[in-house]
Motif scaffolding. Structure first.
Motif, PDB file in Angstrom:
ATOM      1  N   LEU A  37       2.897   0.097  -6.254  1.00  8.40           N
ATOM      2  CA  LEU A  37       1.815   0.966  -5.771  1.00  8.40           C
ATOM      3  C   LEU A  37       1.669   0.849  -4.261  1.00  8.40           C
ATOM      4  CD1 LEU A  37      -0.588   2.876  -6.218  1.00  8.40           C
ATOM      5  CD2 LEU A  37      -1.991   0.837  -6.686  1.00  8.40           C
ATOM      6  N   LYS A  38       1.677  -0.381  -3.754  1.00  5.41           N
ATOM      7  CA  LYS A  38       1.568  -0.571  -2.306  1.00  5.41           C
ATOM      8  C   LYS A  38       2.730   0.090  -1.568  1.00  5.41           C
ATOM      9  CE  LYS A  38       0.883  -4.315  -0.200  1.00  5.41           C
ATOM     10  NZ  LYS A  38       0.836  -5.696   0.266  1.00  5.41           N
ATOM     11  N   ALA A  39       3.945  -0.055  -2.097  1.00  7.71           N
ATOM     12  CA  ALA A  39       5.119   0.552  -1.460  1.00  7.71           C
ATOM     13  C   ALA A  39       5.006   2.070  -1.468  1.00  7.71           C
ATOM     14  CB  ALA A  39       6.392   0.100  -2.164  1.00  7.71           C
ATOM     15  N   LEU A  40       4.517   2.621  -2.560  1.00  7.30           N
ATOM     16  CA  LEU A  40       4.353   4.072  -2.675  1.00  7.30           C
ATOM     17  C   LEU A  40       3.328   4.579  -1.658  1.00  7.30           C
ATOM     18  CD1 LEU A  40       5.486   6.286  -4.522  1.00  7.30           C
ATOM     19  CD2 LEU A  40       3.600   5.832  -6.085  1.00  7.30           C
ATOM     20  N   ILE A  41       2.210   3.891  -1.555  1.00  2.00           N
ATOM     21  CA  ILE A  41       1.180   4.290  -0.593  1.00  2.00           C
ATOM     22  C   ILE A  41       1.702   4.110   0.832  1.00  2.00           C
ATOM     23  CG2 ILE A  41      -1.122   3.761   0.309  1.00  2.00           C
ATOM     24  CD1 ILE A  41      -1.891   3.006  -2.595  1.00  2.00           C
ATOM     25  N   ALA A  42       2.388   2.999   1.083  1.00  2.00           N
ATOM     26  CA  ALA A  42       2.939   2.747   2.421  1.00  2.00           C
ATOM     27  C   ALA A  42       3.906   3.857   2.823  1.00  2.00           C
ATOM     28  CB  ALA A  42       3.638   1.387   2.459  1.00  2.00           C
ATOM     29  N   SER A  43       4.683   4.361   1.863  1.00  2.00           N
ATOM     30  CA  SER A  43       5.613   5.449   2.191  1.00  2.00           C
ATOM     31  C   SER A  43       4.857   6.726   2.555  1.00  2.00           C
ATOM     32  CB  SER A  43       6.577   5.706   1.035  1.00  2.00           C
ATOM     33  OG  SER A  43       5.931   6.345  -0.050  1.00  2.00           O
ATOM     34  N   ARG A  44       3.689   6.950   1.955  1.00  2.00           N
ATOM     35  CA  ARG A  44       2.877   8.133   2.276  1.00  2.00           C
ATOM     36  C   ARG A  44       2.159   7.953   3.613  1.00  2.00           C
ATOM     37  NH1 ARG A  44       5.488   8.468  -2.051  1.00  2.00           N
ATOM     38  NH2 ARG A  44       4.926   9.927  -3.694  1.00  2.00           N
ATOM     39  N   PHE A  45       1.922   6.697   4.000  1.00  2.00           N
ATOM     40  CA  PHE A  45       1.238   6.389   5.255  1.00  2.00           C
ATOM     41  C   PHE A  45       2.201   6.247   6.439  1.00  2.00           C
ATOM     42  CE2 PHE A  45      -2.818   4.107   3.477  1.00  2.00           C
ATOM     43  CZ  PHE A  45      -3.317   5.323   3.056  1.00  2.00           C
ATOM     44  N   ARG A  46       3.493   6.269   6.178  1.00  2.00           N
ATOM     45  CA  ARG A  46       4.487   6.033   7.235  1.00  2.00           C
ATOM     46  C   ARG A  46       4.256   6.972   8.413  1.00  2.00           C
ATOM     47  NH1 ARG A  46       8.849   5.578   4.186  1.00  2.00           N
ATOM     48  NH2 ARG A  46       8.416   3.388   3.959  1.00  2.00           N
ATOM     49  N   GLY A  47       4.230   6.397   9.618  1.00  4.49           N
ATOM     50  CA  GLY A  47       4.016   7.182  10.836  1.00  4.49           C
ATOM     51  C   GLY A  47       2.556   7.423  11.162  1.00  4.49           C
ATOM     52  N   LYS A  48       1.657   6.834  10.381  1.00  7.15           N
ATOM     53  CA  LYS A  48       0.215   6.972  10.615  1.00  7.15           C
ATOM     54  C   LYS A  48      -0.336   5.563  10.828  1.00  7.15           C
ATOM     55  CE  LYS A  48       0.245  10.951   7.618  1.00  7.15           C
ATOM     56  NZ  LYS A  48       0.194  11.350   6.238  1.00  7.15           N
ATOM     57  N   PRO A  49      -0.347   5.094  12.081  1.00  4.83           N
ATOM     58  CA  PRO A  49      -0.701   3.702  12.368  1.00  4.83           C
ATOM     59  C   PRO A  49      -2.045   3.244  11.805  1.00  4.83           C
ATOM     60  CG  PRO A  49       0.106   4.794  14.349  1.00  4.83           C
ATOM     61  CD  PRO A  49      -0.021   5.844  13.288  1.00  4.83           C
ATOM     62  N   ALA A  50      -3.062   4.083  11.876  1.00  7.77           N
ATOM     63  CA  ALA A  50      -4.380   3.681  11.366  1.00  7.77           C
ATOM     64  C   ALA A  50      -4.335   3.472   9.858  1.00  7.77           C
ATOM     65  CB  ALA A  50      -5.425   4.729  11.726  1.00  7.77           C
ATOM     66  N   ALA A  51      -3.642   4.348   9.157  1.00  9.36           N
ATOM     67  CA  ALA A  51      -3.524   4.232   7.703  1.00  9.36           C
ATOM     68  C   ALA A  51      -2.692   3.007   7.325  1.00  9.36           C
ATOM     69  CB  ALA A  51      -2.895   5.499   7.131  1.00  9.36           C
ATOM     70  N   GLU A  52      -1.599   2.791   8.040  1.00 12.54           N
ATOM     71  CA  GLU A  52      -0.752   1.622   7.771  1.00 12.54           C
ATOM     72  C   GLU A  52      -1.541   0.328   7.972  1.00 12.54           C
ATOM     73  OE1 GLU A  52       3.674   3.274   8.979  1.00 12.54           O
ATOM     74  OE2 GLU A  52       2.365   2.566  10.580  1.00 12.54           O
ATOM     75  N   ALA A  53      -2.323   0.261   9.040  1.00 16.63           N
ATOM     76  CA  ALA A  53      -3.132  -0.930   9.327  1.00 16.63           C
ATOM     77  C   ALA A  53      -4.190  -1.137   8.242  1.00 16.63           C
ATOM     78  CB  ALA A  53      -3.784  -0.814  10.694  1.00 16.63           C
ATOM     79  N   SER A  97      -4.860  11.412   4.439  1.00 21.28           N
ATOM     80  CA  SER A  97      -3.414  11.539   4.234  1.00 21.28           C
ATOM     81  C   SER A  97      -3.083  12.257   2.931  1.00 21.28           C
ATOM     82  CB  SER A  97      -2.760  10.151   4.239  1.00 21.28           C
ATOM     83  OG  SER A  97      -2.973   9.507   5.455  1.00 21.28           O
ATOM     84  N   ARG A  98      -4.104  12.661   2.189  1.00 16.81           N
ATOM     85  CA  ARG A  98      -3.963  13.381   0.920  1.00 16.81           C
ATOM     86  C   ARG A  98      -3.237  12.554  -0.142  1.00 16.81           C
ATOM     87  NH1 ARG A  98      -5.900  17.890   0.205  1.00 16.81           N
ATOM     88  NH2 ARG A  98      -4.315  18.749  -1.162  1.00 16.81           N
ATOM     89  N   VAL A  99      -3.312  11.240  -0.002  1.00 17.57           N
ATOM     90  CA  VAL A  99      -2.727  10.351  -1.006  1.00 17.57           C
ATOM     91  C   VAL A  99      -3.553  10.404  -2.286  1.00 17.57           C
ATOM     92  CG1 VAL A  99      -2.167   7.927  -1.500  1.00 17.57           C
ATOM     93  CG2 VAL A  99      -1.683   8.882   0.749  1.00 17.57           C
ATOM     94  N   ASP A 100      -4.837  10.700  -2.151  1.00 21.51           N
ATOM     95  CA  ASP A 100      -5.719  10.762  -3.322  1.00 21.51           C
ATOM     96  C   ASP A 100      -5.377  11.910  -4.267  1.00 21.51           C
ATOM     97  OD1 ASP A 100      -6.663  12.585  -1.314  1.00 21.51           O
ATOM     98  OD2 ASP A 100      -8.595  12.701  -2.358  1.00 21.51           O
ATOM     99  N   VAL A 101      -4.598  12.873  -3.817  1.00 20.91           N
ATOM    100  CA  VAL A 101      -4.183  13.977  -4.686  1.00 20.91           C
ATOM    101  C   VAL A 101      -2.689  13.911  -5.011  1.00 20.91           C
ATOM    102  CG1 VAL A 101      -6.054  15.531  -4.004  1.00 20.91           C
ATOM    103  CG2 VAL A 101      -3.909  15.550  -2.719  1.00 20.91           C
ATOM    104  N   ASP A 102      -2.049  12.821  -4.641  1.00 18.37           N
ATOM    105  CA  ASP A 102      -0.640  12.610  -4.935  1.00 18.37           C
ATOM    106  C   ASP A 102      -0.537  12.096  -6.378  1.00 18.37           C
ATOM    107  OD1 ASP A 102       1.891  11.205  -5.254  1.00 18.37           O
ATOM    108  OD2 ASP A 102       2.141  11.405  -3.086  1.00 18.37           O
ATOM    109  N   GLU A 103      -0.019  12.925  -7.264  1.00 19.95           N
ATOM    110  CA  GLU A 103       0.018  12.585  -8.688  1.00 19.95           C
ATOM    111  C   GLU A 103       0.783  11.298  -8.963  1.00 19.95           C
ATOM    112  OE1 GLU A 103       1.226  15.882 -11.133  1.00 19.95           O
ATOM    113  OE2 GLU A 103      -0.174  17.232 -10.119  1.00 19.95           O
ATOM    114  N   GLN A 104       1.833  11.053  -8.200  1.00 21.81           N
ATOM    115  CA  GLN A 104       2.633   9.845  -8.409  1.00 21.81           C
ATOM    116  C   GLN A 104       1.823   8.591  -8.054  1.00 21.81           C
ATOM    117  OE1 GLN A 104       6.303   9.942  -6.210  1.00 21.81           O
ATOM    118  NE2 GLN A 104       7.298   8.457  -7.559  1.00 21.81           N
ATOM    119  N   VAL A 105       1.077   8.636  -6.978  1.00 25.49           N
ATOM    120  CA  VAL A 105       0.261   7.494  -6.563  1.00 25.49           C
ATOM    121  C   VAL A 105      -0.868   7.264  -7.563  1.00 25.49           C
ATOM    122  CG1 VAL A 105      -1.292   6.592  -4.784  1.00 25.49           C
ATOM    123  CG2 VAL A 105       0.819   7.747  -4.120  1.00 25.49           C
ATOM    124  N   VAL A 106      -1.559   8.320  -7.951  1.00 26.26           N
ATOM    125  CA  VAL A 106      -2.673   8.189  -8.893  1.00 26.26           C
ATOM    126  C   VAL A 106      -2.167   7.657 -10.232  1.00 26.26           C
ATOM    127  CG1 VAL A 106      -4.496   9.426 -10.125  1.00 26.26           C
ATOM    128  CG2 VAL A 106      -4.054   9.950  -7.720  1.00 26.26           C
TER     129      VAL A 106
END
Length: 137
Positions: free
Chosen positions: A34-50, A73-82
């Motif tokens: 789950l963390k890896a999946l979210i991290a991949s969605r946050f890639r390139g967004k320093p505030a989100a990564e932090a 980052s619209r991760v909350d609507v990413d079906e794979q993450v949820v």
């Protein structure tokens, strides 16, 4: 629970179990995934990564920031993450999952309060009668 709450609950469950050394293999693997999946969605967004990185060690401080970044980052609507978050919660809390705690459909709902230990005060009033715009006869 709404998707953001499920994702944060899953991250919390995984982080707490890992910190206490009680993470079962399945929970640990699901948490890492789950963390890896979210991290991949946050890639390139320093505030989100932090926020994701710092949430693991200081959940109280970083929870609101992480929640905001999940939405931004619209991760909350990413079906794979949820789905990954729900799966972790099903393994971590099987009785809660079986009771439907992590699957609430709020489409079209208004005035909803979801989660544990919440209090909501509701006041119902009678609407004022509507005046007619028709001329007298």
């Amino acid at each position: 629970m709404d998707p953001v709450t499920v994702i944060v609950a899953a991250l919390t469950a995984g982080a707490v179990a890992g910190a206490q050394g009680t993470a079962a293999t399945a929970v640990g693997e699901l948490y890492s995934g789950l963390k890896a999946l979210i991290a991949s969605r946050f890639r390139g967004k320093p505030a989100a990564e932090a926020a994701l990185r710092k949430f693991e060690t200081d959940r109280e401080t970083w929870k609101p920031v992480l929640e905001a970044e999940l939405v931004r980052s619209r991760v909350d609507v990413d079906e794979q993450v949820v789905a990954a978050a729900r799966r972790l919660m099903e393994v971590h809390d099987p009785s809660g999952a079986q009771a439907g705690k992590y699957r609430i459909d709020l489409r079209g709902a208004q005035g909803v309060l979801a989660g544990d230990h919440n209090v909501q005060h509701v006041t119902f009033t009678t609407p004022a009668p509507q005046q007619r715009d028709t001329p007298p006869q």
